[in-house]
Scaffold this motif. Structure first.
Motif, PDB file in Angstrom:
ATOM      1  N   GLY A 152       0.780  -1.215   0.000  1.00 21.62           N
ATOM      2  CA  GLY A 152       0.000   0.000   0.000  1.00 21.62           C
ATOM      3  C   GLY A 152       0.818   1.274   0.000  1.00 21.62           C
ATOM      4  O   GLY A 152       1.923   1.344  -0.551  1.00 21.62           O
ATOM      5  N   GLU A 153       0.284   2.264   0.682  1.00 23.37           N
ATOM      6  CA  GLU A 153       0.848   3.613   0.633  1.00 23.37           C
ATOM      7  C   GLU A 153       2.281   3.681   1.136  1.00 23.37           C
ATOM      8  O   GLU A 153       3.110   4.417   0.599  1.00 23.37           O
ATOM      9  N   ILE A 154       2.601   2.924   2.184  1.00 25.86           N
ATOM     10  CA  ILE A 154       3.965   2.970   2.726  1.00 25.86           C
ATOM     11  C   ILE A 154       4.973   2.444   1.704  1.00 25.86           C
ATOM     12  O   ILE A 154       6.075   2.982   1.570  1.00 25.86           O
ATOM     13  N   SER A 155       4.602   1.402   0.968  1.00 27.09           N
ATOM     14  CA  SER A 155       5.510   0.871  -0.057  1.00 27.09           C
ATOM     15  C   SER A 155       5.797   1.901  -1.134  1.00 27.09           C
ATOM     16  O   SER A 155       6.910   1.970  -1.670  1.00 27.09           O
ATOM     17  N   VAL A 156       4.800   2.719  -1.471  1.00 29.05           N
ATOM     18  CA  VAL A 156       4.994   3.781  -2.463  1.00 29.05           C
ATOM     19  C   VAL A 156       6.013   4.796  -1.956  1.00 29.05           C
ATOM     20  O   VAL A 156       6.940   5.199  -2.672  1.00 29.05           O
ATOM     21  N   LEU A 157       5.859   5.217  -0.693  1.00 30.42           N
ATOM     22  CA  LEU A 157       6.768   6.205  -0.115  1.00 30.42           C
ATOM     23  C   LEU A 157       8.182   5.644   0.029  1.00 30.42           C
ATOM     24  O   LEU A 157       9.171   6.365  -0.172  1.00 30.42           O
ATOM     25  N   LEU A 158       8.287   4.370   0.399  1.00 33.55           N
ATOM     26  CA  LEU A 158       9.608   3.745   0.532  1.00 33.55           C
ATOM     27  C   LEU A 158      10.326   3.714  -0.812  1.00 33.55           C
ATOM     28  O   LEU A 158      11.498   4.103  -0.912  1.00 33.55           O
ATOM     29  N   GLU A 159       9.641   3.256  -1.854  1.00 30.38           N
ATOM     30  CA  GLU A 159      10.268   3.202  -3.176  1.00 30.38           C
ATOM     31  C   GLU A 159      10.622   4.599  -3.668  1.00 30.38           C
ATOM     32  O   GLU A 159      11.687   4.809  -4.271  1.00 30.38           O
ATOM     33  N   ARG A 160       9.771   5.565  -3.386  1.00 29.75           N
ATOM     34  CA  ARG A 160      10.008   6.943  -3.831  1.00 29.75           C
ATOM     35  C   ARG A 160      11.271   7.519  -3.204  1.00 29.75           C
ATOM     36  O   ARG A 160      11.971   8.339  -3.812  1.00 29.75           O
ATOM     37  N   GLU A 161      11.591   7.125  -1.972  1.00 26.60           N
ATOM     38  CA  GLU A 161      12.812   7.587  -1.328  1.00 26.60           C
ATOM     39  C   GLU A 161      14.036   6.825  -1.814  1.00 26.60           C
ATOM     40  O   GLU A 161      15.095   7.420  -2.051  1.00 26.60           O
ATOM     41  N   LEU A 162      13.909   5.516  -1.990  1.00 27.51           N
ATOM     42  CA  LEU A 162      15.082   4.699  -2.294  1.00 27.51           C
ATOM     43  C   LEU A 162      15.518   4.787  -3.742  1.00 27.51           C
ATOM     44  O   LEU A 162      16.721   4.909  -4.028  1.00 27.51           O
ATOM     45  N   GLN A 163      14.598   4.689  -4.675  1.00 32.00           N
ATOM     46  CA  GLN A 163      14.987   4.548  -6.074  1.00 32.00           C
ATOM     47  C   GLN A 163      15.827   5.706  -6.615  1.00 32.00           C
ATOM     48  O   GLN A 163      16.851   5.468  -7.258  1.00 32.00           O
ATOM     49  N   PRO A 164      15.494   6.966  -6.361  1.00 33.98           N
ATOM     50  CA  PRO A 164      16.337   8.047  -6.894  1.00 33.98           C
ATOM     51  C   PRO A 164      17.691   8.174  -6.203  1.00 33.98           C
ATOM     52  O   PRO A 164      18.567   8.881  -6.690  1.00 33.98           O
ATOM     53  N   ASN A 165      17.853   7.487  -5.069  1.00 33.28           N
ATOM     54  CA  ASN A 165      19.074   7.625  -4.273  1.00 33.28           C
ATOM     55  C   ASN A 165      19.937   6.365  -4.254  1.00 33.28           C
ATOM     56  O   ASN A 165      20.774   6.193  -3.366  1.00 33.28           O
ATOM     57  N   GLY A 166      19.714   5.482  -5.218  1.00 37.45           N
ATOM     58  CA  GLY A 166      20.539   4.284  -5.309  1.00 37.45           C
ATOM     59  C   GLY A 166      20.095   3.131  -4.447  1.00 37.45           C
ATOM     60  O   GLY A 166      20.797   2.118  -4.339  1.00 37.45           O
ATOM     61  N   GLY A 167      18.932   3.245  -3.815  1.00 40.34           N
ATOM     62  CA  GLY A 167      18.402   2.122  -3.055  1.00 40.34           C
ATOM     63  C   GLY A 167      17.941   1.016  -3.976  1.00 40.34           C
ATOM     64  O   GLY A 167      17.614   1.250  -5.154  1.00 40.34           O
TER      65      GLY A 167
END
Length: 511
Positions: A209-224
């Motif tokens: 859900g919503e938390i997974s969206v926020l987690l991916e949004r933080e990690l993907q642009p920063n090399g996560g």
């Protein structure tokens, strides 16, 4: 009128224990109490554990088989085969023990498993509603939790190196620019809304859900490397424990892919087989030291091939272990223990690693650094297949007798987990100490430091024989380096008992 549940709890934080008392007052069973405490601990013992980290849960209910729920962190799809030089992480030097160097930042984060494991435990054994289970955590998110000594000490050690870099983490742990101090009441920004969402939607809010969206949004642009797809694929695993008979108890230990249960079982079996005729404390210390030295070599050798059902069977074979002993001698975690009057016991060990230093914006959830911890990646970084679980020392144990005694026991402490449990089990089950004495007894740990096997020990250890074989390093007082043994149980008369280790903050409840 609901009848309150009589429970014994051993934990690190008084607030965690209070969370358990809230659920006991509502008549929750041992699993309800344990799961609610663990979720609350993601705030009350934050940095030691987190909803963005891992958990192993050992459950023994009378007349039912023991089971272990594996919520270990997992390898993201994009991480497999990555070169360490290409990882988006940074090195952090932490003055803990002899000093440690770990990799932190967005690229160090693995797929978290803790919330999936806790929800699975509740679904399988709980009796209260999920919103009831979430209520204590929501209480602390709303009104604040008290900073315990363990959290304050870890911020002193690792705050600047790990948690002061990202804005969201600074806002959590450095309010007004200063690290949290013991006794400070603190809330975590955005965390209340996160917990309310999880109370409404369950773990799905995190994994799909919503938390997974926020987690991916933080990690993907920063090399996560963790994606929404990794989160959606994650499932806690229900595993059959390793069973061992020792000192009149039946024991359930964590099975592969955790290495902790096999290591602890091997040490206990060897000690029992070699103990005959040893009378002095110095002789017993020497034997325990040799066995710990053996465990270090065994762990190193197993890291070359990995731990499997076949290798577990072999290392728990006493004849093979004795040959191995002859051959040799010619992280951050939190633990909770629970017991109820009916003889049910639960042991939960949780970890956030040393922490990635990354808090998911808009959620208040801090994330693990399992991809970047050398201890969790003995075959090398990024060598596991996608979805694989990391090697873990975590070993929450349960044990019981036919006469009705039942205990839950565990410890945090990275490589010291199994050696703390080894000594705690000997003191409690073999030497006949009560839980308090077994918890507070002096401990030691053997490890290779600069390629020299060193016996690190607290005051009160008789090293007169061991010093002929090992280099000694004396600690001036009992130290959190040696773990924090938390024990809860019921004796054969039905009386409950609990003991929380004062090497950390330590808190317990019997009632």
């Amino acid at each position: 009128m609901v009848n309150a549940t009589k429970v014994a709890i051993a934990a690190d934080s008084p607030d965690t224990v209070f969370a358990g008392s809230m659920i006991a007052e509502r008549g929750g069973n041992v699993v309800d109490i344990a799961v609610a405490c663990a979720i609350a601990a993601a705030h009350t013992e934050v940095l030691m554990c987190s909803l963005g980290g891992s958990a192993f849960i050992n459950i023994k209910i009378p007349s039912r088989a023991a089971e272990v729920i594996d919520g270990g962190d997992a390898m993201p799809q994009a991480a497999a085969g990555l070169r360490p030089a290409d990882a988006s992480w940074r090195k952090a030097n932490i003055p803990y023990g002899d000093g440690i160097v770990v990799n932190v930042g967005h690229g160090s984060i693995a797929t978290p498993g803790m919330l999936s494991a806790l929800e699975s435990a509740w679904q399988r054994h709980g009796t209260l509603s999920w919103r009831d289970i979430m209520a204590p955590a929501i209480h602390f998110a709303k009104y604040g939790a008290t900073t315990n000594q363990t959290l304050a000490s870890w911020l002193d050690l690792a705050g600047d190196a790990v948690f002061a870099v990202q804005k969201e983490s600074r806002e959590c742990f450095f309010p007004e620019g200063k690290p949290l101090r013991a006794g400070d009441v603190f809330t975590i920004p955005d965390y209340l809304a996160t917990l309310e969402l999880i109370a409404e939607e369950g773990a799905r809010a995190f994994y799909e859900g919503e938390i997974s969206v926020l987690l991916e949004r933080e990690l993907q642009p920063n090399g996560g490397l963790v994606t929404r797809n990794d989160l959606a694929r994650y499932r806690a695993a229900i595993r059959r424990p390793i069973h061992l008979d020792s000192a009149g108890f039946s024991m359930a230990l964590t099975p592969p892919p955790s290495i902790g249960g096999a290591m602890l079982g091997s040490m206990i079996q060897l000690y029992e087989s070699e103990l005959g005729g040893l009378a002095s404390e110095a002789e017993k210390v020497l034997l325990k030291s040799k066995i710990q030295r053996m465990m270090f070599s065994l762990r190193r050798d197993l890291s070359e091939t990995g731990l499997s059902e076949e290798s577990t069977t072999r290392i728990l074979n006493l004849e093979w272990l004795e040959r191995y002993l002859d051959k040799v001698f010619s992280p951050r975690t939190s633990h909770l223990s629970f017991a109820t009057e009916d003889g049910a016991v639960v042991a939960i060990t949780m970890s956030n690693g040393y922490g990635s230093g990354i808090t998911v914006p808009g959620t208040g959830i801090t994330l693990n650094n399992s991809l970047g911890e050398p201890e969790l990646n003995p075959q090398g970084f990024f060598m596991m297949p996608p979805g694989g679980r990391f090697v873990s020392n975590m070993c929450p144990l349960t044990a019981w007798t036919s006469s009705g005694t039942a205990i839950a026991m565990g410890s945090p402490g990275a490589s010291r987990i199994t050696t703390s449990l080894f000594q705690g089990w000997i003191n409690f089950a073999m030497e006949g100490m009560d839980a308090r004495s077994a918890t507070l007894a002096p401990r030691f740990h053997v490890e290779s430091i600069d390629d020299v096997f060193t016996l690190q020990h607290e005051p009160g250890i008789d090293t007169s024989l061991a010093k002929k074989i090992f280099k000694l390093r004396a600690f001036p007082a009992p130290d959190m380096y040696f773990g924090a043994l938390n024990i809860a149980g019921r004796d054969q008369s039905g009386a409950l008992f609990a003991s929380a280790d004062t090497r950390r903050h330590g808190s317990e409840l019997v009632g």
